[in-house]
Scaffold this motif. Sequence first.
Motif, mmCIF file in Angstrom:
data_model
loop_
_atom_site.group_PDB
_atom_site.id
_atom_site.type_symbol
_atom_site.label_atom_id
_atom_site.label_comp_id
_atom_site.label_asym_id
_atom_site.label_seq_id
_atom_site.Cartn_x
_atom_site.Cartn_y
_atom_site.Cartn_z
ATOM 1 N N ALA A 256 -14.114 -3.823 -14.525
ATOM 2 C CA ALA A 256 -13.023 -3.230 -13.874
ATOM 3 C C ALA A 256 -13.384 -2.659 -12.396
ATOM 4 N N ARG A 257 -14.525 -1.650 -12.383
ATOM 5 C CA ARG A 257 -14.967 -1.335 -11.079
ATOM 6 C C ARG A 257 -15.120 -2.554 -9.977
ATOM 7 N N GLU A 258 -15.911 -3.725 -10.716
ATOM 8 C CA GLU A 258 -16.335 -4.642 -9.671
ATOM 9 C C GLU A 258 -14.910 -5.273 -9.110
ATOM 10 N N ILE A 259 -13.716 -5.489 -10.048
ATOM 11 C CA ILE A 259 -12.862 -6.111 -9.607
ATOM 12 C C ILE A 259 -11.953 -5.115 -8.540
ATOM 13 N N ILE A 260 -12.126 -3.847 -8.738
ATOM 14 C CA ILE A 260 -11.754 -3.099 -7.591
ATOM 15 C C ILE A 260 -12.339 -3.149 -6.309
ATOM 16 N N GLU A 261 -13.561 -3.135 -6.435
ATOM 17 C CA GLU A 261 -14.488 -3.283 -5.147
ATOM 18 C C GLU A 261 -14.066 -4.748 -4.378
ATOM 19 N N GLY A 262 -13.745 -5.975 -5.307
ATOM 20 C CA GLY A 262 -13.571 -7.124 -4.748
ATOM 21 C C GLY A 262 -12.073 -6.857 -4.073
ATOM 22 N N GLY A 263 -11.108 -6.085 -4.704
ATOM 23 C CA GLY A 263 -9.991 -5.931 -4.149
ATOM 24 C C GLY A 263 -9.997 -5.004 -2.965
ATOM 25 N N VAL A 264 -10.781 -4.203 -2.684
ATOM 26 C CA VAL A 264 -10.989 -3.447 -1.556
ATOM 27 C C VAL A 264 -11.518 -4.415 -0.274
ATOM 28 N N LYS A 265 -12.633 -5.292 -0.567
ATOM 29 C CA LYS A 265 -12.861 -6.126 0.232
ATOM 30 C C LYS A 265 -11.651 -7.150 0.872
ATOM 31 N N LEU A 266 -10.875 -7.534 -0.126
ATOM 32 C CA LEU A 266 -9.644 -8.449 0.040
ATOM 33 C C LEU A 266 -8.730 -7.825 1.060
ATOM 34 N N ALA A 267 -8.490 -6.451 0.625
ATOM 35 C CA ALA A 267 -7.677 -5.805 1.539
ATOM 36 C C ALA A 267 -8.073 -5.326 2.904
ATOM 37 N N ARG A 268 -9.486 -5.323 2.860
ATOM 38 C CA ARG A 268 -9.968 -4.954 4.397
ATOM 39 C C ARG A 268 -9.884 -6.177 5.174
ATOM 40 N N SER A 269 -10.122 -7.334 4.556
ATOM 41 C CA SER A 269 -10.122 -8.758 5.408
ATOM 42 C C SER A 269 -8.795 -9.454 5.667
ATOM 43 N N GLY A 270 -7.702 -8.697 5.205
ATOM 44 C CA GLY A 270 -6.642 -9.451 5.265
ATOM 45 C C GLY A 270 -5.882 -8.482 6.172
ATOM 46 N N PHE B 2 -0.614 1.376 -9.248
ATOM 47 C CA PHE B 2 -1.394 0.425 -8.666
ATOM 48 C C PHE B 2 -2.713 1.353 -7.864
ATOM 49 N N VAL B 3 -3.668 0.568 -7.629
ATOM 50 C CA VAL B 3 -4.879 1.278 -6.782
ATOM 51 C C VAL B 3 -4.798 1.053 -5.498
ATOM 52 N N PRO B 4 -4.500 2.280 -4.649
ATOM 53 C CA PRO B 4 -4.362 1.986 -3.185
ATOM 54 C C PRO B 4 -5.620 1.311 -2.805
ATOM 55 N N GLY B 5 -5.480 1.001 -1.441
ATOM 56 C CA GLY B 5 -6.546 0.221 -0.666
ATOM 57 C C GLY B 5 -7.364 -0.889 -1.349
ATOM 58 N N THR B 6 -6.316 -1.664 -2.120
ATOM 59 C CA THR B 6 -6.754 -2.812 -2.867
ATOM 60 C C THR B 6 -5.782 -3.875 -2.632
ATOM 61 N N LEU B 7 -6.329 -5.076 -2.781
ATOM 62 C CA LEU B 7 -5.517 -6.258 -2.846
ATOM 63 C C LEU B 7 -5.731 -7.042 -3.968
ATOM 64 N N GLY B 8 -5.129 -7.992 -4.584
ATOM 65 C CA GLY B 8 -5.343 -8.925 -5.751
ATOM 66 C C GLY B 8 -5.080 -10.162 -5.150
ATOM 67 N N GLU B 9 -5.458 -11.285 -6.029
ATOM 68 C CA GLU B 9 -5.164 -12.555 -5.783
ATOM 69 C C GLU B 9 -3.438 -12.804 -5.623
ATOM 70 N N LEU C 208 -5.083 6.200 1.339
ATOM 71 C CA LEU C 208 -5.754 6.485 0.389
ATOM 72 C C LEU C 208 -6.910 5.624 -0.009
ATOM 73 N N GLU C 209 -7.771 6.083 -0.467
ATOM 74 C CA GLU C 209 -9.025 5.292 -0.812
ATOM 75 C C GLU C 209 -8.980 5.247 -2.339
ATOM 76 N N PRO C 210 -9.356 4.082 -2.917
ATOM 77 C CA PRO C 210 -9.422 3.696 -4.441
ATOM 78 C C PRO C 210 -10.119 4.790 -5.133
ATOM 79 N N PHE C 211 -11.303 5.296 -4.694
ATOM 80 C CA PHE C 211 -11.877 6.200 -5.759
ATOM 81 C C PHE C 211 -11.901 7.548 -4.972
ATOM 82 N N ASP C 212 -11.699 8.744 -5.836
ATOM 83 C CA ASP C 212 -11.769 10.153 -5.569
ATOM 84 C C ASP C 212 -13.330 10.062 -5.213
#
Length: 178
Positions: A164-178, A59-66, A8-12
């Motif tokens: 909040a959107r910026e944090i999700i976008e950062g979480g998407v980048k982190l999930a894709r890089s890891g 949780f927001v799918p497709g994301t990763l937090g610190e 799933l993507e974070p955003f519909d």
Amino acid sequence: MAKLLDELEPFDKQTNCVQAIIETPRGSRNKYSYDTRRGIFTLKKVLPAGHSFPFDFGFVPGTLGEDGDALDILVLMEETVPQGVMVLTRLVAVIEAVQTENGEAKRNDRLIGVSAASHDYKAVKSLDQLSPTLGEEIEHFFISYNEMLGRNFKPLKRVGAQRAREIIEGGVKLARSG
């Protein structure tokens, strides 16, 4: 089911809402967590008497937090949603926070949104439309919840939907890089 939630993507794309997956329903003393490896929801812990989740938590799918987990989101709406349900959620705020455990501090923000299907919250589009008391109560819940687990949860600030959107976008980048 595991593959579907992991994909799933974070955003519909149609609504631009967050696709929040509910792990712990409002009012529950049981804290559940989605196990991505096994594709099931597991019981993580039981809160002591007098403590329960104030709103649906997930949780927001497709994301990763610190903290190594998908980003957390609290979904405001009138009725409790069963575990595993995807709720289209309009972002309204984020509590930026630092969580310390065993001397190690990590960011562990809490996104706040309202269900797009909600009647009571349908007019809420921004942080300033939520009661300041509600924000304080949500922060207090997370402070108290973490304290009983031997962790320190320190809210830094409450900010709006754009952050909040910026944090999700950062979480998407982190999930894709890891």
